[in-house]
Design an enzyme around this catalytic site. Sequence first.
Site, mmCIF file in Angstrom:
data_model
loop_
_atom_site.group_PDB
_atom_site.id
_atom_site.type_symbol
_atom_site.label_atom_id
_atom_site.label_comp_id
_atom_site.label_asym_id
_atom_site.label_seq_id
_atom_site.Cartn_x
_atom_site.Cartn_y
_atom_site.Cartn_z
ATOM 1 N N ASP A 27 -18.950 19.266 -0.155
ATOM 2 C CA ASP A 27 -17.858 18.793 0.699
ATOM 3 C C ASP A 27 -16.528 18.799 -0.042
ATOM 4 O OD1 ASP A 27 -16.855 17.526 3.184
ATOM 5 O OD2 ASP A 27 -16.475 15.827 1.851
ATOM 6 N N ASN A 62 -13.023 13.963 6.603
ATOM 7 C CA ASN A 62 -11.587 14.148 6.781
ATOM 8 C C ASN A 62 -11.019 15.243 5.888
ATOM 9 O OD1 ASN A 62 -11.621 10.715 7.237
ATOM 10 N ND2 ASN A 62 -10.771 12.074 8.780
ATOM 11 N N ARG A 63 -11.810 15.675 4.903
ATOM 12 C CA ARG A 63 -11.338 16.784 4.074
ATOM 13 C C ARG A 63 -11.182 18.057 4.902
ATOM 14 N NH1 ARG A 63 -15.133 14.557 0.152
ATOM 15 N NH2 ARG A 63 -13.970 13.628 -1.586
ATOM 16 N N SER A 64 -11.883 18.134 6.020
ATOM 17 C CA SER A 64 -11.839 19.352 6.842
ATOM 18 C C SER A 64 -10.430 19.656 7.314
ATOM 19 C CB SER A 64 -12.781 19.208 8.036
ATOM 20 O OG SER A 64 -14.089 18.919 7.615
ATOM 21 N N VAL A 73 -7.894 20.392 4.297
ATOM 22 C CA VAL A 73 -8.001 21.751 3.764
ATOM 23 C C VAL A 73 -7.550 22.781 4.790
ATOM 24 C CG1 VAL A 73 -9.611 23.477 2.885
ATOM 25 C CG2 VAL A 73 -9.841 21.096 2.174
#
Length: 373
Positions: free
Chosen positions: A202, A283-285, A288
Amino acid sequence: MPPHAAFPFTALVGQDEVKDALILAAVNPRVQGVLLIGPKGTGKTTAVRGLADLLPEITHSLCPNGCEPAWALQDPERLCPDCRDKLNRGEPISYIARQAVVELPLNATLDDVVGGANVRLSLEQQHLRFDPGILAHAHQNILYIDEINLVAQEVLDAILDAAATGYCVVRRGRLAASYPSRFVLIGSMNPEEGFLRPQIIDRIGLRVIVGALTDPVERLTIARHVHAFGDDPEAFAAQYAGLTAAAAASIARARAALPAVRVSPAAEEAAIRLITRLGIESNRSEIVLFEAARAYAAIDERAEATVADVRAVAPLVLRRRRSSGTDAFWAATREEESLIQAELAALQPRAPRARRATNRAPAALGGDGSRRV
């Protein structure tokens, strides 16, 4: 040309997603790295090593404490005493050099990565003194980990911690020290040999599924390129020198333009809607996805990332984001919650018992409050 020239990036055949992901990471480190997943012999390591010739020249700090050269003009008080003394003596605190691809050996130990302690000096000075490790050399460069899924867990944890914080912290008993370590992480792996923990994958921004080429013409071209490169690496690389220089210049322009590139509101809305509909939890989606879209627009020399840019980079960002284990967990949780609520709704409310209006002690007790035998 170095003695061991890398296979030219611009001579790679096919594998457009691999090249796109690596270029996006070279333009914008905030895409949080690249993971190349595919079988052996599909050019993953060749592509990463070839990227080195496309990387721009940047300003590297000479300070072991992490002072940024820009502070000398922007805020000199932020500089450490050593850097201020150097500037007063007219000595440099930085140098300019091309970014490098630093490779992590598969058998690297934790001391190789974070640094080995100098026991004698540490005891004498009561301060941890050590020889810098690989993470120190990776600072402001690209750290490449081949077979990342086979790296020792403690080593990988140290690398990911440095990638997240920008610093490597070394502790030996009561002694501790830290040094800056900001880098772009690129990993490659063969899924036949096992996969990465979900929390690790992730934290790597872009993911490429590297498949074998099926076009006979492309495969024949690869074989001819490899043969020509093996015969004379310098001569083969010279054939692609013009394309390599043009690609390097494009990356340098995009990096310079990137700070001014913004994501349009329509693109933001489309990205969030896409992530929500896919049921992706991290929330990294979106973080990025926005950074990759900005890099894509910068390469195209535009000041605004649009919905089209989001569409272009979304597969690189969003694949392998959903976890079957997590999906199963939440499905079971929802089923259990529904059962609990259904049983609660089926309970018949009981009438409250009337309180006796008396000041006497309960019958089980004597009048003085003592228990009757």
